[in-house]
Motif scaffolding. Structure first.
Motif, PDB file in Angstrom:
ATOM      1  N   ILE A 224       8.204  -8.053   5.866  1.00  0.00           N
ATOM      2  CA  ILE A 224       7.321  -9.009   5.195  1.00  0.00           C
ATOM      3  C   ILE A 224       8.092 -10.299   4.939  1.00  0.00           C
ATOM      4  O   ILE A 224       9.316 -10.307   4.802  1.00  0.00           O
ATOM      5  N   ARG A 225       7.361 -11.409   4.882  1.00  0.00           N
ATOM      6  CA  ARG A 225       8.013 -12.722   4.823  1.00  0.00           C
ATOM      7  C   ARG A 225       8.409 -13.135   3.403  1.00  0.00           C
ATOM      8  O   ARG A 225       9.217 -14.033   3.215  1.00  0.00           O
ATOM      9  N   TYR A 226       7.780 -12.533   2.407  1.00  0.00           N
ATOM     10  CA  TYR A 226       8.126 -12.828   1.011  1.00  0.00           C
ATOM     11  C   TYR A 226       7.664 -11.647   0.151  1.00  0.00           C
ATOM     12  O   TYR A 226       6.793 -10.880   0.566  1.00  0.00           O
ATOM     13  N   PRO A 227       8.250 -11.474  -1.034  1.00  0.00           N
ATOM     14  CA  PRO A 227       7.874 -10.337  -1.895  1.00  0.00           C
ATOM     15  C   PRO A 227       6.378 -10.357  -2.201  1.00  0.00           C
ATOM     16  O   PRO A 227       5.758 -11.423  -2.281  1.00  0.00           O
ATOM     17  N   ILE A 228       5.812  -9.182  -2.360  1.00  0.00           N
ATOM     18  CA  ILE A 228       4.367  -9.049  -2.604  1.00  0.00           C
ATOM     19  C   ILE A 228       3.958  -9.795  -3.870  1.00  0.00           C
ATOM     20  O   ILE A 228       4.561  -9.631  -4.939  1.00  0.00           O
ATOM     21  N   HIS A 242       2.576 -11.773   3.590  1.00  0.00           N
ATOM     22  CA  HIS A 242       2.444 -12.036   5.022  1.00  0.00           C
ATOM     23  C   HIS A 242       3.542 -11.276   5.752  1.00  0.00           C
ATOM     24  O   HIS A 242       4.643 -11.098   5.224  1.00  0.00           O
ATOM     25  N   ALA A 243       3.231 -10.838   6.966  1.00  0.00           N
ATOM     26  CA  ALA A 243       4.202 -10.074   7.756  1.00  0.00           C
ATOM     27  C   ALA A 243       4.426 -10.754   9.104  1.00  0.00           C
ATOM     28  O   ALA A 243       4.063 -11.915   9.299  1.00  0.00           O
ATOM     29  N   ASN A 244       5.019 -10.040  10.037  1.00  0.00           N
ATOM     30  CA  ASN A 244       5.232 -10.556  11.392  1.00  0.00           C
ATOM     31  C   ASN A 244       4.327  -9.801  12.360  1.00  0.00           C
ATOM     32  O   ASN A 244       4.785  -9.099  13.235  1.00  0.00           O
ATOM     33  N   GLN A 245       3.048  -9.911  12.177  1.00  0.00           N
ATOM     34  CA  GLN A 245       2.099  -9.179  13.011  1.00  0.00           C
ATOM     35  C   GLN A 245       0.955 -10.105  13.380  1.00  0.00           C
ATOM     36  O   GLN A 245       0.830 -11.205  12.859  1.00  0.00           O
ATOM     37  N   TYR A 246       0.125  -9.627  14.284  1.00  0.00           N
ATOM     38  CA  TYR A 246      -1.071 -10.380  14.638  1.00  0.00           C
ATOM     39  C   TYR A 246      -2.241  -9.873  13.807  1.00  0.00           C
ATOM     40  O   TYR A 246      -2.255  -8.731  13.363  1.00  0.00           O
ATOM     41  N   GLY A 247      -3.218 -10.728  13.608  1.00  0.00           N
ATOM     42  CA  GLY A 247      -4.420 -10.307  12.923  1.00  0.00           C
ATOM     43  C   GLY A 247      -4.300 -10.361  11.411  1.00  0.00           C
ATOM     44  O   GLY A 247      -3.296 -10.795  10.844  1.00  0.00           O
ATOM     45  N   GLU A 248      -5.358  -9.917  10.749  1.00  0.00           N
ATOM     46  CA  GLU A 248      -5.422  -9.868   9.295  1.00  0.00           C
ATOM     47  C   GLU A 248      -5.637  -8.418   8.874  1.00  0.00           C
ATOM     48  O   GLU A 248      -6.268  -7.654   9.585  1.00  0.00           O
ATOM     49  N   GLU A 249      -5.116  -8.062   7.713  1.00  0.00           N
ATOM     50  CA  GLU A 249      -5.214  -6.683   7.245  1.00  0.00           C
ATOM     51  C   GLU A 249      -5.609  -6.699   5.769  1.00  0.00           C
ATOM     52  O   GLU A 249      -4.889  -7.266   4.936  1.00  0.00           O
TER      53      GLU A 249
END
Length: 626
Positions: A224-228, A242-249
């Motif tokens: 993940i790009r920053y703490p929750i 935010h993470a290093n993936q495609y799409g939204e979750e």
């Protein structure tokens, strides 16, 4: 044709249990066999646990014990217990319950007074037992009919209610509980009720940090790009990263109910995040860039929620309380204030979020040209005549029966013979077929640009209508239908890599399945049995006896269309593709689809079967047939 006679005899009155059994979809949504997390058997489990959760929310009981075996469910709470004089009525009389008194059950999960009665009517065995102040009352039912109405007796035991039920196998055919689905269900209850402990088959589920714990479990925390970001207010809670993936979750909840199809609260949340981020940075970012790679959760509590279906999977147009603001205003105001304050307080998070948005912006612009060309090629390819044999009803249709739309599926097949068999035997209303030309490209490690550059991937993306997210998904189930040989397994892996790499939300939202087709046909002159495993084959031989004819299917193309119809109809067997809670998609794909590594080589060696073992197995089969 003679006109039907319409008289007094044509008017029928059904009692409560007959109506539920005749129209179960009105009460629990679809039936299913347990292969999807929203199948009826899980709704039955939820309806019972929801009552125990409501007791906990009212301050009664901090533990719920659940036991699920192959065909029996037991739920014991330690709340107040059903009033002993109303035990039978509460589980067998429609519109009977304590939740009509809004003072007793504010913001309850189930307000219609139907849930427990539906479980009773749809169970071949149902038992309710209430404990109150040293006394207990037991009642037992069979398919909604009272079989034992015992008198109140003295008893030891903590106050509370115990429900035991066995789903009716004449209604839920070939059903089975999938442990991962039950596991997710219990964790969701724990996250939404901090401090509550649920014990399922001996395993404890407990959360102290609510939705923050949910995102910690769902996200790959190492990437993940920053703490929750975790924000809580009165009747609302959100968590974002935010993470290093495609799409939204996203994970959205209303009064403890997991709204798998979202609704007004989730739409408002997505809108509010974009609006707040734009105002904080003073830039008009593209909404897709802000939300790309986001992982978010929202939970709201409202009085008398309005859902779009009985199974409460999508929140409808909603206000917060009788005289409160609209859901859109409520969520927008909360996110705007709290997220903006958080970003002002935490400059490191604000900087990391900005970098993630800028990265998404760069990636989007890099593929803009190839994306435009690919979309033009897709239109010229004339999908309906080339790759896709479409169906008539789609999951994203704005009108139509929700139950039927939920049955929509697309089979992804290899080769013309398999595609031909499925195409000829499918249900043209709800089943589509997409034909692969050969083995797909191994897309691991590539950017989304490859989805547009590779014709097959681009056409598949357009067939599914997932280019801009899952809102337009045309089929509820995406079914990979390949042979069970080495080539078929390889194609299956390549397709799973494509989905996990670029559309992980399809897997996380339980849209990807593997078609289970029979390995053997065992038959004599009177009966034919299709077998999906060695064990089923042995049982079929034992049943038919006297040297039955045994056929080993080597590929889907060998199965005639007439036979195939039985395998993709009401008795279809689908294996869901499920991500374990501690599975990292990046690690998973790196191990199986990346460059050869010593670890993977050793894994393959460990899984190899010795030729001697195979020879012995063949001898055993020959002896049984003989």
């Amino acid at each position: 044709m003679a006109e039907a006679i319409y008289t007094e005899d044509s008017i029928k009155s059904l009692d409560w249990k007959e109506h539920i059994r005749l129209r179960p979809g009105m009460y629990i949504g679809k039936l299913g066999d347990g292969s999807s997390p929203d199948d009826g058997i899980y709704v039955l489990v939820k309806e019972i646990i929801d009552n125990s959760i409501d007791e906990h929310m009212m301050g009664h009981g901090r533990t719920i014990d659940v036991k699920v075996t192959d065909h029996r469910v037991t739920v014991r709470d330690y709340g107040r217990g059903i009033p002993l004089g109303k035990v039978v009525d509460c589980v067998s009389k429609i519109n009977t319950g304590g939740k009509y008194d809004s003072g007793a059950f504010q913001k309850s999960v189930g307000l219609n007074g139907v849930g427990t009665k539906a479980v009773n009517a749809l169970s071949k065995y149902f038992k309710v037992q209430s404990y109150r102040d040293g006394e207990t009352k037991v009642a037992e039912f069979e398919r909604g009919e009272v079989s034992n109405d015992a008198k109140v007796q003295k008893a030891e035991g903590r106050n509370g209610t115990q429900i035991i039920f066995e789903p009716d196998d004449t209604v839920f055919k070939n059903y089975h509980f999938i442990p991962e689905y039950l596991d997710n269900l219990m964790w969701n209850y724990a996250y939404l009720n901090a401090g509550l402990t649920i014990v399922l088959n001996g395993k404890k589920y407990h959360s102290e940090n609510g939705l923050k714990d949910l995102l910690t479990r769902k996200a790959d925390v190492e990437n993940i790009r920053y703490p929750i970001i975790h924000l809580k207010g009165e009747d609302i809670e959100v968590a974002i990263t935010h993470a290093n993936q495609y799409g939204e979750e996203y994970y959205s909840f209303v009064n403890g109910q997991y709204t798998t199809q979202g609704g007004t609260h989730l739409a408002a949340f997505r809108e509010a995040v974009v609006k707040t981020v734009r105002e904080f940075y003073g830039k008009t970012f593209d909404a897709a860039d802000v939300r790309s790679a986001i992982i978010g959760a929202i939970a709201v509590r409202v009085q008398e929620p309005v859902f779009e279906s009985q199974t409460k999977t999508k929140l409808g147009s909603q206000s917060v309380g009788p005289d409160g603001p609209t859901m859109r205003t409520f969520v927008n105001d909360f996110v705007k204030t709290e997220l903006d304050n958080y970003l002002h307080r935490d400059s490191a998070t604000a900087e990391a979020l900005l970098k993630r948005i800028q990265q998404s912006e760069r990636e989007r612009k890099e593929i803009a040209g190839i994306k435009k060309l690919a979309n033009e090629r897709a239109k010229k390819a004339n999908l309906h005549n080339k790759k896709l044999r479409d169906c008539r009803i789609h999951f994203n249709d704005k009108k139509g029966d929700e139950t039927i739309k939920d049955e929509t599926m697309i089979f992804i097949t290899e080769g013309d013979s398999a595609s031909g068999s499925i195409t000829k035997s499918r249900n043209v209303q709800t089943q589509a077929v997409f034909s692969l030309r050969g083995k797909p490209f191994n897309c691991f490690g590539h950017t989304k640009k490859v989805v547009y550059e590779n014709e097959e991937f681009n056409l598949l993306q357009h067939a599914l209508n997932i280019e801009d997210g899952l809102e337009g998904l045309r089929y509820r189930k995406i079914v990979i239908a390949t042979d069970a040989d080495v080539d078929g397994m390889h194609i299956r892996l390549l397709l799973l890599t494509y989905f996990l790499q670029f559309f992980p939300e399809l897997v996380r939202n339980n849209h990807i399945f593997i078609l289970d087709t029979p390995l053997f046909r065992v038959r004599n002159k009177k009966e034919t049995i299709y077998c999906y495993s060695e064990e089923e084959r042995r049982n079929a031989i034992a049943k038919l006896g006297n040297k039955p004819e045994i056929t080993r299917f080597k590929g889907l193309g060998e199965i005639s269309p007439n036979e195939f119809a039985a395998f993709i109809g009401d008795d279809i067997r689908l294996d869901p593709v499920i991500l374990q809670k501690d599975t990292s998609i990046i690690d998973l794909l790196t191990f199986y689809m990346g460059k050869n590594t010593p670890d993977r080589q050793q894994f393959i060696i460990d899984k190899l079967r010795v030729e001697k073992d195979l020879v012995e197995e063949v001898k055993e089969i020959v002896e049984e047939v003989a």
